[in-house]
Design an enzyme around this catalytic site. Structure first.
Site, PDB file in Angstrom:
ATOM      1  N   ARG A 303     116.478  -0.632 -40.544  1.00 55.26           N
ATOM      2  CA  ARG A 303     116.121  -0.570 -41.964  1.00 55.26           C
ATOM      3  C   ARG A 303     116.125  -1.983 -42.579  1.00 55.26           C
ATOM      4  O   ARG A 303     115.285  -2.298 -43.414  1.00 55.26           O
ATOM      5  CB  ARG A 303     117.056   0.382 -42.715  1.00 55.26           C
ATOM      6  N   GLU A 704     120.030   5.847 -52.862  1.00 55.09           N
ATOM      7  CA  GLU A 704     120.231   4.454 -52.474  1.00 55.09           C
ATOM      8  C   GLU A 704     119.385   3.425 -53.208  1.00 55.09           C
ATOM      9  O   GLU A 704     119.886   2.331 -53.503  1.00 55.09           O
ATOM     10  CB  GLU A 704     119.971   4.298 -50.972  1.00 55.09           C
TER      11      GLU A 704
HETATM   12  N1  LUZ Z   1     120.666   7.101 -41.899  1.00 60.88           N
HETATM   13  C1  LUZ Z   1     119.887   7.186 -40.825  1.00 60.88           C
HETATM   14  C2  LUZ Z   1     120.277   6.462 -43.001  1.00 60.88           C
HETATM   15  O1  LUZ Z   1     120.285   7.769 -39.831  1.00 60.88           O
HETATM   16  N2  LUZ Z   1     118.652   6.640 -40.865  1.00 60.88           N
HETATM   17  C3  LUZ Z   1     118.164   5.990 -41.936  1.00 60.88           C
HETATM   18  O2  LUZ Z   1     117.042   5.507 -41.921  1.00 60.88           O
HETATM   19  C4  LUZ Z   1     119.015   5.873 -43.050  1.00 60.88           C
HETATM   20  N3  LUZ Z   1     118.626   5.215 -44.128  1.00 60.88           N
HETATM   21  C5  LUZ Z   1     119.459   5.106 -45.160  1.00 60.88           C
HETATM   22  C6  LUZ Z   1     120.713   5.682 -45.089  1.00 60.88           C
HETATM   23  N4  LUZ Z   1     121.108   6.355 -44.040  1.00 60.88           N
HETATM   24 MO1  MOS Z   2     123.439   7.043 -45.574  1.00 60.69          MO
HETATM   25  S1  MOS Z   2     123.996   5.092 -46.077  1.00 60.69           S
HETATM   26  O1  MOS Z   2     124.703   8.040 -46.034  1.00 60.69           O
HETATM   27  O2  MOS Z   2     122.227   7.424 -46.642  1.00 60.69           O
END
Ligand code: LUZ
Ligand code: MOS
Length: 748
Positions: A303, A704
């Site tokens: 990410r 987020e």
């Molecule tokens: N969790 C995940 C995440 O497994 N994949 C993601 O792309 C993600 N992005 C934001 C927060 N949690």
């Molecule tokens: Mo994940 S940082 O709980 O979206």
């Protein structure tokens, strides 16, 4: 529309794991962990502990019935250490006793000898030693190497950001009950029922159907309960072997020291601009301090990788990432999931370029904002791009230029205090970057009295996802919200659920619930159509009343449901939703990893005390893009909470490790923003007229994306600091008052 749990929270009536007490014969587990960052276990003796008062058992890796493994992306993390330990807090043994105090006492009787090895805590050093989770990744967009010659201004530098503790109110924990025939039922404080079920089944060596996870609600999570199943797995293992209920709930100190944090990053950047201030090229290397085990570090880094250019149009970019294995606690998911670190890198580069050019950074930010149809470096084009709309909307409300001018004038007149101001654009891709995870199931029952029960894979953690899902269901069926009960998240009702994460909880589960309700509505309309001998298309249900051919009838919702039952209609429905259009090719680093992007712009103003180095955040004014809000009160709460969490990350939340990787921070030395720290003026506006065609009810994910606004606090403070002096390198983040003090006074 208030969050449905709010009154119960205030009265102390909401139930969390540690509130479940009145279960016969409940036992308590406490974990014996590594006291050193890296070493070889030479001797482990648990005999005295086993014989201590009230102790039922002490478990080591030898007692694990299935696989001693909890790593779910890379299988590199033992549940209990075998011969080596790799961070302070690495679990070695589980003591189970009749009371927590007895378990704590027995823990002190465990004898261990460890041969210490030289640990690594710095990601760059780990990189140098080849300590990587996987080979580095590289994304090349455009002709970066060729355009440096054409750049009028080139800046290079390093941006370093620290760890962050989630500080959810409810610590990590689980309570497991042995059920007949080898089954365990686990009440876990977890965002990932499906993932935890899978891991626990492997640890126990049983099929997944012998592990049931049930989740009522979490007292906060913020990503911290997305991946690491240690505590739930240990409680399940003990419950199964001892055949008694076993609770493992961490105290605050254990939680801070042993659970995943936001990853510290070191980033090296190079940014080139033409004579007009347009960015021509950007090169960045992101060194992630992954910690001792992989946990969910690779998706986090992916990410970061995909958000390297943040909100900007950059025609030539070269982005590199390395997941560096060190001997600090394994880091994991934290709201923002790698994006804040990437944003910090590019904003640092822009800040530096602006300094060289004698401009306020906002001039460069604005000039380089991404527009409709501009490509991101991974190929996807910005669609319904609201970056500029958010900027303009904020500008029309607060006049950005005037505000910057005011700060300049203030600083010319004042010596003891200086003001600083920063603009922070936001562009956040929504969807799990592991494309397959973008799926959700829902199970809806209508009971014969017309009340409904809705189950999905979503976990309520205070964000209000249950209320949003109830609203979506109520609207789809046109019934009163009070008729709907959103149930616990349970693996026997909704299987294989993705974690409630990546801001997608309401998008995915809300859509699945909507689809199930829509199917039920169809069945009910068929029953009504038969009553009135009209076509099904002529039937409508509005506010719990049946309309036939546009005319109101005396058939109410309750009557219709009851009739449907006696007509032998299936009043239960399961539905499944998977986000369409997503694809991403990791060989080419190319595709459409996100359903859409969420945008925003904020203006943060601070006042710096030039004697003490302390500062105050005066105001946060922002416009954020939530599409058509499903629940404005919840969305506003999410935005405010996310912003404050990043204000903390940028400024005062300082996790300190020594050079060996020992965490020096504990409860008494970790400062999160409190009410006095908050900006006096905090204005949150939604971007207007911005429906999102790619999510349920034209809404946008909100968990987020707004966190990114808060990163601007660092640059606002730095802006004030550069009004004091200009001959210093940028400090690492968080920019604590101590660092501000040193910035002002330290001799070069
Ligand atoms: N969790 C995940 C995440 O497994 N994949 C993601 O792309 C993600 N992005 C934001 C927060 N949690
Ligand atoms: Mo994940 S940082 O709980 O979206």
């Amino acid at each position: 529309m208030k969050n449905s749990d709010m009154l119960m929270h205030i009265k102390g009536k909401s139930v969390f794991i540690d509130d479940i007490r009145d279960i016969a014969n409940i036992h308590h587990g406490v974990i014996f962990t590594s006291p050193v960052p890296k070493g070889i276990i030479k001797k482990l003796d648990v005999k005295k502990a086993e014989q201590a008062d009230g102790v039922a058992a002490v478990f080591t890796y030898k007692d694990v019935p299935g696989e001693n493994q909890i790593g779910h992306i890379i299988q590199d993390q033992p549940l209990l250490a075998e011969d080596s330990v790799n961070f302070v807090g690495d679990p070695i043994a589980l003591v189970v006793a009749e009371t927590r105090r007895q378990a704590d006492n027995a823990l002190k009787l465990i004898e261990i000898e460890i041969e210490e090895l030289e640990p690594v805590s710095d990601p760059r050093e780990a990189y140098g030693k080849g300590e990587l989770l996987v080979p580095p990744r590289l994304m090349c967009f455009g002709e970066t190497d060729e355009v440096w010659d054409k750049c009028e201004t080139i800046v290079e530098g390093t941006a370093e950001s620290g760890a962050q503790e989630h500080f959810y109110l409810e610590t990590q924990g689980a309570l497991s009950l042995p059920i007949e025939d080898g089954k365990v039922k686990v009440f876990a404080s977890s965002q990932a029922p499906g993932g935890f079920q899978h891991t626990i089944a492997e640890v126990l060596g049983v099929p997944m159907h012998l592990v049931e996870i049930d989740i009522k609600r979490l007292g906060g999570a913020f990503g911290g309960k997305e991946s690491c199943a240690t505590w739930a797995a240990l409680s399940a293992m003990a419950a199964k072997i001892l055949d008694v209920p076993v609770k493992v709930v961490l105290n605050r100190k254990e939680d801070i020291q042993n659970s995943p944090k936001r990853h510290p990053y070191i980033t090296d950047y190079k940014l080139g601009l033409d004579s007009e201030g347009k960015i021509l090229a950007y090169e960045v290397m992101l060194y992630q301090n992954s910690g001792a085990y992989a946990d969910i570090s690779l998706p986090v880094l992916e990410r970061s990788f995909l958000h390297a250019v943040s909100s900007y149009k950059i025609p030539n970019a070269k982005i590199r990432t390395a997941a560096c294995r060190t001997n600090i606690v394994p880091n994991g998911a934290f709201r923002g999931f790698g994006v804040p670190q990437s944003v910090f890198a590019i904003e640092s580069a822009i800040f530096k370029a602006a300094e060289v050019l004698g401009l306020h950074p906002s001039e460069l930010q604005k000039k380089n904002l991404i527009h409709e149809a501009d490509p991101f470096p991974y190929g996807m084009a910005a669609e319904n791009c609201n970056a500029e709309k958010c900027w303009n909307s904020l500008d029309s409300k607060y006049n950005i230029e005037n505000r910057i001018e005011y700060v300049k004038e203030y600083n010319e007149k004042n010596v003891l205090t200086k003001k600083g101001i920063a603009v922070q654009p936001v562009c956040f891709g929504v969807s799990f970057t592991q494309t397959a995870l973008n799926q959700a199931g829902a199970l809806v029952h209508i009971y014969t009295d017309g009340s409904l029960s809705v189950s999905t894979g979503a976990v309520e953690m205070g964000q209000g996802v249950n209320l949003k899902i109830a609203q979506i269901a109520a609207e789809e069926l046109s019934v009163d919200l009070k008729r709907i009960k959103v149930e616990t998240t349970n693996t026997t009702r909704v299987a294989n659920a993705s974690p409630t994460a990546a801001s997608t909880g309401a998008d995915l589960n809300g859509m699945a619930a909507k689809m199930a309700c829509s199917e039920l509505l169809k069945r009910l309309k068929k029953v009504a159509a038969e009553i009135f001998s009209v076509k099904r298309e002529k039937i409508e249900i509005r506010d719990e009343t049946v309309y036939a051919g546009g005319r109101e009838t005396d058939i109410t919702w309750e009557k219709l449901v009851n009739t449907a039952y006696w007509e032998k209609t299936d009043l239960s429905c399961h539905a499944f939703y998977a986000t369409p259009l997503l694809k991403f090719d990791r060989d080419k680093e190319w595709g459409r990893p996100f359903a859409y992007h969420a945008y925003g712009t904020s203006l943060i103003e601070v006042t710096l005390d030039c004697i003490k180095g302390t500062y105050k955040i005066d105001s946060v004014d922002l416009v954020h893009d939530v599409g058509n809000s499903i629940n404005e009160e919840l969305d506003e709460g999410q935005i405010e909470g996310a912003v404050v969490q990043a204000l903390g990350w940028s400024t005062i939340e300082n996790m300190v490790f020594d050079e060996k990787g020992n965490m020096l921070t504990s409860t008494n030395s970790y400062k999160v923003p409190d009410i006095k720290f908050l900006p006096e003026k905090f204005n949150v506006h939604f971007l207007e007229n911005a429906p999102n065609p790619y999510a349920v009810s034209n809404s946008k994910a909100v968990g987020e994306p707004p966190l990114i606004h808060g990163c601007g606090a660092y640059f606002a403070i730095l802006n004030a600091l550069t009004a004091v002096r200009k001959d210093k390198e940028m400090p690492s983040l968080p920019l604590t008052p101590e660092k501000a003090f040193m910035y002002i006074y330290e001799k070069e």
